[in-house]
Each structure stands twice: as C-alpha cells, then as structure tokens.
Design an enzyme around this catalytic site. Structure first.
Site, PDB file in Angstrom:
ATOM      1  CG  HIS A 190      -2.067  -0.980   0.929  1.00  0.00           C
ATOM      2  ND1 HIS A 190      -2.041  -2.263   1.401  1.00  0.00           N
ATOM      3  CD2 HIS A 190      -3.172  -0.868   0.156  1.00  0.00           C
ATOM      4  CE1 HIS A 190      -3.090  -2.890   0.960  1.00  0.00           C
ATOM      5  NE2 HIS A 190      -3.800  -2.085   0.203  1.00  0.00           N
ATOM      6  CD  GLU A 433      -9.813  -7.547  -1.871  1.00  0.00           C
ATOM      7  OE1 GLU A 433      -8.748  -7.034  -2.247  1.00  0.00           O
ATOM      8  OE2 GLU A 433     -10.588  -6.989  -1.085  1.00  0.00           O
ATOM      9  CG  ASP A 457      -5.442  -8.135  -0.872  1.00  0.00           C
ATOM     10  OD1 ASP A 457      -4.377  -8.419  -0.288  1.00  0.00           O
ATOM     11  OD2 ASP A 457      -6.080  -7.095  -0.636  1.00  0.00           O
ATOM     12  CB  CYS A 504      -9.803  -2.068  -8.919  1.00  0.00           C
ATOM     13  SG  CYS A 504     -10.110  -3.157  -7.513  1.00  0.00           S
TER      14      CYS A 504
HETATM   15  C1  PEP Z   1      -6.434  -5.374  -4.502  1.00  0.00           C
HETATM   16  O1  PEP Z   1      -6.298  -6.150  -3.553  1.00  0.00           O
HETATM   17  O2  PEP Z   1      -6.112  -5.650  -5.675  1.00  0.00           O
HETATM   18  C2  PEP Z   1      -7.011  -4.046  -4.299  1.00  0.00           C
HETATM   19  C3  PEP Z   1      -7.288  -3.238  -5.302  1.00  0.00           C
HETATM   20  O3  PEP Z   1      -7.204  -3.657  -3.016  1.00  0.00           O
HETATM   21  P1  PEP Z   1      -6.038  -3.140  -2.052  1.00  0.00           P
HETATM   22  O4  PEP Z   1      -4.807  -2.968  -2.894  1.00  0.00           O
HETATM   23  O5  PEP Z   1      -6.527  -1.875  -1.459  1.00  0.00           O
HETATM   24  O6  PEP Z   1      -5.922  -4.248  -1.067  1.00  0.00           O
HETATM   25 MG    MG Z   2      -7.251  -5.772  -1.637  1.00  0.00          MG
END
Ligand code: PEP
Ligand code: MG
Length: 574
Positions: A190, A433, A457, A504
């Site tokens: 993140h 995910e 994820d 995403c």
């Molecule tokens: C993901 O897991 O791909 C996602 C978009 O969520 P995050 O990166 O916030 O866990």
């Molecule tokens: Mg995620």
C-alpha cells in the site's frame, strides 16, 4: 566513493538529493566486509561515533534535573562506563583491522561477544545488563549514521529507511522529501500504491541502502529502474537530468491523449476508471477523462486520523468526492483496514498473529458495532449529490454479501424515511480478491450489481505469497497460470450474468499488461490516474478481437516464462 545499490522500482520518477537515513530500532546488520584500503577510514568512523555518543550522553546528563537526574543518571553513568571500557573499542578495532569487517558489522559482532559473556552469568541482575549494552551499542550504531531523532528539515532530501508506512508518506512529501528508498517492502504494498499516487519516487527492496548510505550523502534514485546511486558522478547527474527531461517530454506527448477515447484499433471502448486516494487524484481523474472513480479506498481517510471519523465527517468526504467527479460514477469501497493498512496509524485494531488472514476488510466492518452502518449511511447520503456505488472488500463468500446487502437496504430505507435526498438505487459490488469468492461466485453473483477484481490480494492469497515480502522475489506475481485461469472464469461468469466487471489491482495500471487483460475479456480497468494515459496509449495500440482470439494460447502457458513470451508477442502497436 560512487556506488550503485539496486532495489525494486516502486514509484516512478528520478530524484536527486541528500540522504536522510532513518535506522530501524533493532540492530539488524548484515555481514559486510571492507577492502584493506578502507580500514583506516572505517576506524575513524567508529572512533568519531564513540566521541559523538560520549558528547550526547554528557549533554543529556547536564540537562537532567530532580528525580529524573537520579534515576536516569544512574543508567547514563553505567552507559558511560560501558562506553569507556577499553575492551569494547579494542575488540571493535581488531575486528575491523584483522577481520576486515565494516564498522557496523564489527559493532554487531562485538555486541554479540559481550552479550554471550553476560548471558553465561548466573546472576539474573547481571544478565539483564545486556539491555544496557544494547542501548550503548544502539547509540553507537545511530551515531555511525548520524541518525536524526526526527525528520524535521527533510526538505530536498531523500529518506533512506527500513520500511515506510502508508500514513507517513503524505506527511513526508508535504515536508519536502524528494524520494524514498526502503531496505524492505514491495512494489505492490500500500505504501507503494500511495507513493505512485503522490508521484513520489520510491525504490523498495534495497537491503544494502541502510548499510552503505550515511546522512548527508548525495543520492540519485530512479523509481523506474530501482537504481540508487550513491555519490553520483557527472554521468549520473547527466542521466538524472535526462530522465527528468524525458519524463517531461513523455508527459507532453501523453497529454495529447487527454481528450482521446480509450478505444482499441478495432473500435472497442475500454472503460478506464480511476483509483483515487486524494483530492488531487480526483481532479486528475476528472481532467484525464476517467469514466469515474472505480475505487476509492476509504481506509486512507481513516488512516490519516487517529480516531474513526464519524458519519458526518465521512459523508462530507464522500460528497466532495462525488461533486468532484461532476456526475461520473464514484465507487466507494467500505473500510479495508487491517494487515499492511493498519501499521503506524494508531488504528491497528488488535495484535493479530497473522493479520493478512485476520479481522480485516468486511470482516472488521461486520464485527464492529455501528462501523458499517455509519459508513453506509455516509455513502448513501452522498448519493444525493451524484451517482455512487458501494464496493465491499475482502468478501470470502455469500454470507458477507448478504449481510452488507441487508444493511444497505435498511440504511437506504431509513434515510429515505427521514426525508434525505438519496439515489433510488445505490449499486452494490463485491471485490473479488479472496480465492474462495472467485470460486464460489456463482452462488452470490445475484447479490452483486457489479464486480471488481482486486488482483493485488487475489495473487497474494492464491499463491500464498505475502504482497509486502520482498524475499519472495518473483513468486508474488500475477503472471501465474492459476491467476489467469481464475480471472478468465470470473470475467466469463460476469459476462454471462450481465454484471459489469473491472480489474482494480495494480496490474490494471501497468500498460504492459493491457493486452493480457483484454485477451481475458476485460473491458473495464480501474487504475491510478498517474498511469491512465499510458494505459490509454497501450489500449489504442491493441486489437481487441485479435487478443481475444489469442486468449486460449495465453491460458495454455504453463509458467511465467510462457506468459511473458505471449506478452512479448502481443505487445501493443505504436
Ligand atoms: C487489490 O487487492 O487488488 C485491491 C485493489 O485492493 P487493495 O490494494 O486496497 O488491497
Ligand atoms: Mg485488496
């Protein structure tokens, strides 16, 4: 002396600046050797560090008053004695001179030797003196790198640290930090996502950085290649300037695509949504012609504060987001705190032995009284100002979607009953995910108005590979046949049931992967606005029908190399 340290590219951009080293609290130094010619300078470094610590302790002693002077003073006296113990320095000198160890490592070895003697003592009190030795050694280690206690005055500097928490990034940038190098971490963490969002150059996984870089050293870092140059020469400076100029030029070229559609060569429109984390992201997404916001991670709103924002605070944030997108749909994801998104925020909800598999995402929202309710109310209230969708993170199966669906229905009805102006329908979607959600999707797809595949994820959980663990190297990668199969299955099922589906995860923001995602049948991607134009350019160079036809060949690839060969053979034109 010029040195090149390599790490992993995490957020693009070239930065030049003086280093600010922030050492980890634990003395975790890897074995490092020096050349005979470096012995004298290494000895001088450690002797200077001893002097610095002696001075610091003296100053501290002078500043102590009253009871504190008595209590802490005793420790300081003991530490001064330890520091002055000729054995300590003699041992370190010998390790540097004859063992050809770097000062850091010699310090560590000497610490271990002394600790071994103390550990062998019968007297518990004496054994506990190891803590004091560690404190003295820690001070020396910090002094070797002239560690700054805090990060004041970092403007124009490059921070070198072991890890960086997402919550720190925005603050560091506001303080004027030019770039960051971390010894650990991964490009899909993140922090890396946020650094890209902030356009803050970031190199992760450069383990030697903490050993080789000292405060004040000049660094050039290249967030696109992952290279860190220590004490750059004229060529490096020239290359840095060229990269800065190149990126300006490329920006200019890409800017021509701002008003162009994200349409393939054969006329298929690909919907490009934005992953927005900040007000700037929203403005940029709007200016670049994003279809809307495909992912708004509300946890970033929570992470910046030390308490959970109330409904009203959340409502205002979501309403402003909706207003900023002037009628384009905004997808607000409910809270996804936990795992790597809870560190250093003060919001870590409890110590979990295995947080990635713990009470995170929707599990936490459902477990905490009122949390989901307040969040849904805030989101639904924002729907009175423009189209909004609700996205649920970390769904593992039907029960969670059922619970959120019911909560949304109740919230909607009660806001309506209270006279709030809200949209007739607020679509609800699931993040796909967690592998179980992908595999069991057939059972709950009817509860979803749309889907969003979180590959970050999904890859982590499918391959049992921690997304933040640099040691796993290439294992954490979407280029795995199992990942591609699962993506294909989800996209197929969604198409059959007429449910829109986007990707995403970070894979959607990488132009190299655009042909692969099109081949799997995807027509919607949600990505950070920083890479939207590059992905649009890639899409405009793709032939969607030809890629779909090449999909079976992609799915026949048995390993990463095979998938990479497919990618190389299907690179976008132009
Ligand atoms: C993901 O897991 O791909 C996602 C978009 O969520 P995050 O990166 O916030 O866990
Ligand atoms: Mg995620």
């Amino acid at each position: 002396m010029r040195k090149i340290l390599s790490g992993t590219a995490a957020a693009r951009g070239s930065a030049l600046g003086r280093a600010r080293v922030r050492l980890p609290h634990a003395l975790d130094v890897q074995e490092a050797r020096i050349e005979p010619a470096e012995v004298e300078s290494e000895l001088a470094r450690i002797h200077a560090a001893v002097e610095t610590v002696r001075g610091e302790m003296h100053d501290l002693r002078e500043r102590l008053h009253g009871a504190l002077a008595q209590e802490v003073g005793e420790f300081l006296d003991l530490h001064a004695l330890l520091l002055d113990d000729p054995e300590l320095l003699r041992g370190i000198d010998a390790l540097i001179r004859t063992g050809l160890y770097a000062a850091d490592y010699a310090l560590r070895l000497q610490r271990d030797r002394i600790a071994a003697v103390f550990e062998g003592m019968d007297d518990a009190y004496l054994r506990s003196r190891i803590d004091d030795i560690d404190q003295v050694i820690g001070r020396l280690h910090a002094a070797l790198h002239r560690r700054a206690a805090d990060l004041q005055g970092v403007a124009g500097e490059i921070l070198v640290t072991d890890t960086i928490a997402p919550a720190e990034l925005a603050q560091l940038q506001a303080q004027g930090v030019m770039g960051i190098v971390t010894a650990g971490g991964s490009a899909l963490s993140h922090s890396a996502i946020l650094a890209r969002s902030l356009h803050l150059p970031l190199v992760v996984g450069a383990p030697l950085a903490l050993q080789k870089v000292n405060d004040g050293d000049v660094l050039v870092i290249d967030g696109a290649s992952g290279l860190v140059v220590l004490e750059p020469n004229a060529d490096d400076l020239r290359a840095h300037r060229a990269r800065v100029a190149d990126s300006k030029r490329e920006r200019k070229q890409l800017n021509r695509l701002r008003r162009e559609p994200s349409r393939t060569l054969d006329g298929v429109d690909i919907k490009l949504w934005a992953n927005a984390e900040s007000r700037d992201d929203v403005a940029e997404a709007h200016a670049l012609g994003a279809a809307g916001v495909g992912l708004y991670r509300t946890e970033f709103l929570f992470m910046h504060s030390r308490t959970l924002p109330d409904e009203e605070t959340q409502f205002r944030a979501y309403r402003d987001l909706v207003l900023g997108m002037t009628g384009r749909t905004v997808t607000v994801r409910t809270l996804d705190l936990g795992a790597d998104k809870a560190d250093n925020t003060g919001l870590a909800l409890r110590d979990e032995p295995n947080p990635a598999l713990g009470l995170r995402g929707v599990r936490l929202s459902l477990a905490r009284d009122g949390l989901l309710h307040a969040q849904l109310r805030a989101i639904v209230r924002a729907s009175g100002y423009g189209p909004v969708r609700v996205l649920v993170p970390m769904v593992s199966g039907i029960e969670e979607m059922r619970a959120v669906r019911n909560a949304l229905r109740e919230v909607h009805a009660s806001l309506r009953a209270d006279g709030h102006e809200v949209a007739d329908h607020v679509p609800l979607g699931a993040m796909i995910e967690v592998p179980s959600a992908a595999l069991a999707l057939r059972g709950f797809i009817d509860l979803c108005d749309f889907l969003s595949i979180g590959t970050n994820d999904l890859v982590q959980y499918l391959l049992a590979a921690d997304r933040t663990n640099e040691a796993l190297g290439e294992l954490y990668s979407p280029l795995h046949p199992a990942v591609l199969q699962l993506l294909r299955d989800v996209v197929r099922l969604a198409a059959r049931r007429g449910k829109p589906v986007a990707v995403c995860g970070e894979i959607g923001g990488d132009p190299l992967f655009a042909p692969l995602l099109l081949a799997l049948g995807l027509t919607e991607l949600s990505l950070h606005p920083g890479t939207l134009l590059e992905v649009r350019r890639a899409i405009r160079g793709c032939d969607a029908a030809a890629l779909r036809a090449a999909g079976p060949a992609l799915l026949r690839a048995r390993d990463r190399a095979g998938i990479e060969r497919w990618l190389a053979a299907h690179a976008p034109r132009g």
